[in-house]
Scaffold this active site. Structure first.
Site, PDB file in Angstrom:
ATOM      1  N   LEU A 136      11.013  24.147  12.891  1.00  0.00           N
ATOM      2  CA  LEU A 136      10.621  23.010  13.706  1.00  0.00           C
ATOM      3  C   LEU A 136       9.384  23.457  14.466  1.00  0.00           C
ATOM      4  O   LEU A 136       9.351  24.583  14.988  1.00  0.00           O
ATOM      5  CB  LEU A 136      11.733  22.617  14.681  1.00  0.00           C
ATOM      6  CG  LEU A 136      12.990  21.991  14.064  1.00  0.00           C
ATOM      7  CD1 LEU A 136      14.036  21.741  15.151  1.00  0.00           C
ATOM      8  CD2 LEU A 136      12.663  20.697  13.336  1.00  0.00           C
ATOM      9  N   ASP A 137       8.366  22.623  14.528  1.00  0.00           N
ATOM     10  CA  ASP A 137       7.132  23.067  15.168  1.00  0.00           C
ATOM     11  C   ASP A 137       7.308  23.232  16.678  1.00  0.00           C
ATOM     12  O   ASP A 137       8.340  22.888  17.249  1.00  0.00           O
ATOM     13  CB  ASP A 137       5.942  22.165  14.809  1.00  0.00           C
ATOM     14  CG  ASP A 137       6.077  20.755  15.343  1.00  0.00           C
ATOM     15  OD1 ASP A 137       6.580  20.584  16.456  1.00  0.00           O
ATOM     16  OD2 ASP A 137       5.650  19.819  14.628  1.00  0.00           O
TER      17      ASP A 137
END
Length: 270
Positions: free
Chosen positions: A135-136
């Site tokens: 997940l960024d």
């Protein structure tokens, strides 16, 4: 759940020892006993297959004291294998954890820029775990963690078909018709994104919440697709990964999936 949320002299190639072979897999007998070392080490939770290949290239992995030079090495088990001089423990039973990744953390063990990572937020006492996908930095929500590198690889492959579901809070105007056309797939700046099931949940003025389900999980896919539609994402939360959801977790919380949940996740892989 509340979610508003690494020049050495080359050695001659030694003869294979018991349990080791340099013969390509297709020339092995069909009993399925021997497997590539990268797969075995991934299964033991040492690293992903790709990372194991890099470790071999760096000369960090040895068998009975001899440095391995190829990831095509076949083994029956990990007896005599060392990584950085340390014996590899046999593969433990597969374990899977749900983790609520908070926004403002990197999905990595360390960050060259000094930003906090998920490992800075995980509680003490957990086994060595690897994240399933990423997940960024600004995205929050459900991140799966496992000790099983092979399971991690299976889940990350695009062809696995495991559905990831997100909720996005965005600013701007979009219609349900526009969102429904995403089911046909969309190409943006030469990158094609497959079918996305998107629904407008609610709108307050020019702010709205949109739920999006997809199977590819390309880099920043949700943000890029919504930006293409003229929307500015202010919050992005992954709420589900296959049959596992964020329900019951608060930011930085973690819990272990039970056997039935792990089985359900495996069944969701194509």
């Amino acid at each position: 759940m509340t979610v508003p949320p690494q020049r050495t002299k080359k050695r001659p190639v030694p003869r294979p020892r018991s349990g080791r072979s340099t013969v390509p897999p297709k020339q092995q007998n069909g009993n399925g006993g021997s497997q590539r070392i990268a797969k075995l080490l991934a299964r033991a939770g040492v690293a992903s297959r790709r990372e194991v290949e890099r470790m071999i290239a760096e000369g960090r992995i040895a068998l009975h004291g001899e440095t391995l030079t190829t990831p095509a090495t076949l083994l029956d088990d990990l007896s005599g294998v060392t990584v950085d001089g340390k014996p590899v423990r046999p593969a433990a039973s597969t374990r899977l954890f749900r983790f609520y990744k908070p926004a403002g953390t990197i999905t990595a063990e360390r960050d060259p820029r000094g930003r906090p990572t998920i490992y800075d937020r995980l509680p003490a006492g957990l086994p060595r775990l690897m994240p399933v996908g990423r997940l960024d930095f600004t995205t929050e929500g459900l991140l799966l963690l496992t000790n099983d590198g092979e399971l991690k690889r299976q889940l990350e492959l695009p062809r696995s078909g495991v559905v990831r579901t997100y909720r996005a809070r965005a600013f701007g105007h979009v219609t349900q018709d526009q969102l429904e056309r995403l089911a046909e797939g969309i190409t943006i700046d030469g990158i094609h994104y497959g079918s996305i099931n998107a629904n407008l949940e609610r709108r307050t003025g020019r702010n709205c919440w949109i739920e999006m389900s997809l199977t590819e999980g390309k880099n920043r896919e949700v943000r890029r697709v919504l930006a293409h539609l003229g929307l500015q994402v202010s919050r992005l939360i992954r709420v589900a990964y296959g049959p596992l959801t964020l329900e019951g977790l608060e930011p930085c919380a973690v819990d272990e999936a039970d056997g039935s949940e792990l089985d359900a996740l495996r069944r969701s892989i194509r």
